[in-house]
Design a protein around this motif. Structure first.
Motif, PDB file in Angstrom:
ATOM      1  N   ALA A   1      74.026  19.495  34.181  1.00 42.89           N
ATOM      2  CA  ALA A   1      74.845  18.281  34.158  1.00 42.89           C
ATOM      3  C   ALA A   1      74.391  17.311  35.246  1.00 42.89           C
ATOM      4  O   ALA A   1      74.341  16.087  35.032  1.00 42.89           O
ATOM      5  N   ASN A   2      74.059  17.847  36.423  1.00 41.56           N
ATOM      6  CA  ASN A   2      73.573  16.998  37.514  1.00 41.56           C
ATOM      7  C   ASN A   2      72.227  16.368  37.164  1.00 41.56           C
ATOM      8  O   ASN A   2      71.975  15.194  37.460  1.00 41.56           O
ATOM      9  N   ILE A   3      71.357  17.156  36.543  1.00 35.51           N
ATOM     10  CA  ILE A   3      70.054  16.630  36.124  1.00 35.51           C
ATOM     11  C   ILE A   3      70.243  15.494  35.127  1.00 35.51           C
ATOM     12  O   ILE A   3      69.624  14.429  35.234  1.00 35.51           O
ATOM     13  N   LYS A   4      71.120  15.719  34.161  1.00 35.36           N
ATOM     14  CA  LYS A   4      71.376  14.695  33.146  1.00 35.36           C
ATOM     15  C   LYS A   4      71.922  13.420  33.772  1.00 35.36           C
ATOM     16  O   LYS A   4      71.497  12.305  33.426  1.00 35.36           O
ATOM     17  N   ALA A   5      72.860  13.577  34.715  1.00 25.08           N
ATOM     18  CA  ALA A   5      73.451  12.403  35.368  1.00 25.08           C
ATOM     19  C   ALA A   5      72.395  11.621  36.141  1.00 25.08           C
ATOM     20  O   ALA A   5      72.367  10.383  36.110  1.00 25.08           O
TER      21      ALA A   5
ATOM     22  N   LEU B   1      61.537  14.571  39.073  1.00 22.96           N
ATOM     23  CA  LEU B   1      62.163  14.956  40.341  1.00 22.96           C
ATOM     24  C   LEU B   1      63.630  15.338  40.146  1.00 22.96           C
ATOM     25  O   LEU B   1      64.170  16.139  40.914  1.00 22.96           O
ATOM     26  N   ALA B   2      64.262  14.765  39.127  1.00 23.04           N
ATOM     27  CA  ALA B   2      65.662  15.104  38.857  1.00 23.04           C
ATOM     28  C   ALA B   2      65.809  16.588  38.562  1.00 23.04           C
ATOM     29  O   ALA B   2      66.820  17.208  38.910  1.00 23.04           O
ATOM     30  N   THR B   3      64.815  17.183  37.947  1.00 23.09           N
ATOM     31  CA  THR B   3      64.886  18.613  37.630  1.00 23.09           C
ATOM     32  C   THR B   3      64.708  19.474  38.872  1.00 23.09           C
ATOM     33  O   THR B   3      64.970  20.680  38.835  1.00 23.09           O
ATOM     34  N   SER B   4      64.261  18.845  39.968  1.00 23.10           N
ATOM     35  CA  SER B   4      64.072  19.586  41.218  1.00 23.10           C
ATOM     36  C   SER B   4      65.220  19.375  42.189  1.00 23.10           C
ATOM     37  O   SER B   4      65.139  19.787  43.344  1.00 23.10           O
TER      38      SER B   4
ATOM     39  N   GLU C   1      70.038   9.827  33.710  1.00 19.44           N
ATOM     40  CA  GLU C   1      70.705   8.671  33.108  1.00 19.44           C
ATOM     41  C   GLU C   1      70.739   7.492  34.065  1.00 19.44           C
ATOM     42  O   GLU C   1      70.562   6.338  33.652  1.00 19.44           O
ATOM     43  N   ARG C   2      70.949   7.762  35.361  1.00 22.14           N
ATOM     44  CA  ARG C   2      70.936   6.685  36.354  1.00 22.14           C
ATOM     45  C   ARG C   2      69.553   6.060  36.452  1.00 22.14           C
ATOM     46  O   ARG C   2      69.407   4.837  36.564  1.00 22.14           O
ATOM     47  N   VAL C   3      68.527   6.895  36.418  1.00 25.16           N
ATOM     48  CA  VAL C   3      67.150   6.397  36.480  1.00 25.16           C
ATOM     49  C   VAL C   3      66.854   5.511  35.270  1.00 25.16           C
ATOM     50  O   VAL C   3      66.338   4.395  35.400  1.00 25.16           O
TER      51      VAL C   3
ATOM     52  N   PHE D   1      65.681   1.398  34.870  1.00 23.60           N
ATOM     53  CA  PHE D   1      64.449   0.962  34.207  1.00 23.60           C
ATOM     54  C   PHE D   1      64.711   0.234  32.891  1.00 23.60           C
ATOM     55  O   PHE D   1      63.864  -0.546  32.445  1.00 23.60           O
ATOM     56  N   ASN D   2      65.857   0.482  32.274  1.00 19.76           N
ATOM     57  CA  ASN D   2      66.176  -0.165  30.997  1.00 19.76           C
ATOM     58  C   ASN D   2      66.941  -1.471  31.168  1.00 19.76           C
ATOM     59  O   ASN D   2      67.351  -2.079  30.174  1.00 19.76           O
ATOM     60  N   ASP D   3      67.121  -1.903  32.394  1.00 18.99           N
ATOM     61  CA  ASP D   3      67.844  -3.154  32.646  1.00 18.99           C
ATOM     62  C   ASP D   3      67.118  -4.304  31.938  1.00 18.99           C
ATOM     63  O   ASP D   3      65.914  -4.505  32.140  1.00 18.99           O
ATOM     64  N   PRO D   4      67.820  -5.085  31.094  1.00 18.33           N
ATOM     65  CA  PRO D   4      67.183  -6.187  30.353  1.00 18.33           C
ATOM     66  C   PRO D   4      66.494  -7.209  31.253  1.00 18.33           C
ATOM     67  O   PRO D   4      65.551  -7.875  30.817  1.00 18.33           O
TER      68      PRO D   4
END
Length: 232
Positions: free
Chosen positions: A56-60, A162-165, A63-65, A69-72
């Motif tokens: 859940a922490n990795i997913k969060a 890095l999120a997975t670490s 998603e923040r990352v 990067f997806n900011d229009p």
């Protein structure tokens, strides 16, 4: 004390699971009591619960990352950057075109070629060179934009990994924003520091040849020598 047997157990420190769900365990539960085995949990249950929390922490974090990067606005920034590179390169091309046209006009006049077939041929080459230059300008602009997008995707992939670490969401978002700024400055430095290159080399060669011929003729006149072997 009644219920004292539950001290140190997860169901005493966090009976509703609120700490774990809120992600505030490090602050509210510095001793890690919620990570201990709850009443009725087996070791396998604890491991499974902690793995779910880790995922859940990795997913969060990921998603923040991706949100950064997806900011229009990033897409608009890249589009503006491509336009700026195109404008700068086009200004360079037009400057070269003006200089080459002037040199060609003077060269034709010095050689007595104005209005003849050579004049027509060289001006056609000028037009061809300019059109090729326009293609090079657009290729350079689009290439600069593509390189910036590629740098962004590399930075995104690095943070996703890095999120997975264990990289937390706040730090990841901060690093993502910093990466976007760094990529943009690097792209501008590279694109704005490169010249378009000589787009009228063919015309330049013709002008040089005519200039050398004129210099030889002048040298012959100065020496009172002509092509038929006569002299003063």
């Amino acid at each position: 004390m009644a219920g004292g047997g539950n001290i140190g157990k997860g169901n005493w420190a966090d009976p509703t699971g609120t700490i774990q769900k809120s992600g505030a365990g490090k602050w509210l539960d510095p001793l890690g009591l919620t990570k201990t085995q709850k009443q009725g949990e087996s070791a396998a249950d604890v491991a499974a619960r902690l793995e779910m929390e880790r995922q859940a922490n990795i997913k969060a974090t990921q998603e923040r990352v991706n949100k950064v990067f997806n900011d229009p606005t990033r897409e608009r920034d890249i589009s503006d950057f491509v336009s700026a590179v195109r404008t700068r390169a086009l200004e360079d091309l037009n400057r070269q075109n003006t200089d080459a046209s002037r040199e060609l006009r003077f060269s034709l006049a010095r050689g007595g070629l104005t209005g003849g077939s050579v004049n027509v041929d060289q001006n056609r080459r000028m037009a061809d060179d300019y059109n090729r230059g326009l293609l090079n300008v657009e290729s350079r602009a689009q290439g600069a934009g593509a390189q910036l997008e590629a740098a962004d995707q590399d930075a995104r992939a690095r943070l996703i990994q890095l999120a997975t670490s264990g990289l937390d969401a706040t730090t990841a978002a901060t690093q993502a924003a910093a990466g976007l700024r760094s990529n943009f400055e690097s792209a501008k430095s590279q694109a704005y520091g490169e010249q378009l290159g000589d787009q009228f080399a063919t015309i330049g060669g013709f002008v040089k040849q005519r200039r050398e011929e004129a210099a030889r003729r002048q040298a012959n006149r100065d020496a009172n020598f002509n092509l038929y072997g006569g002299g003063a």
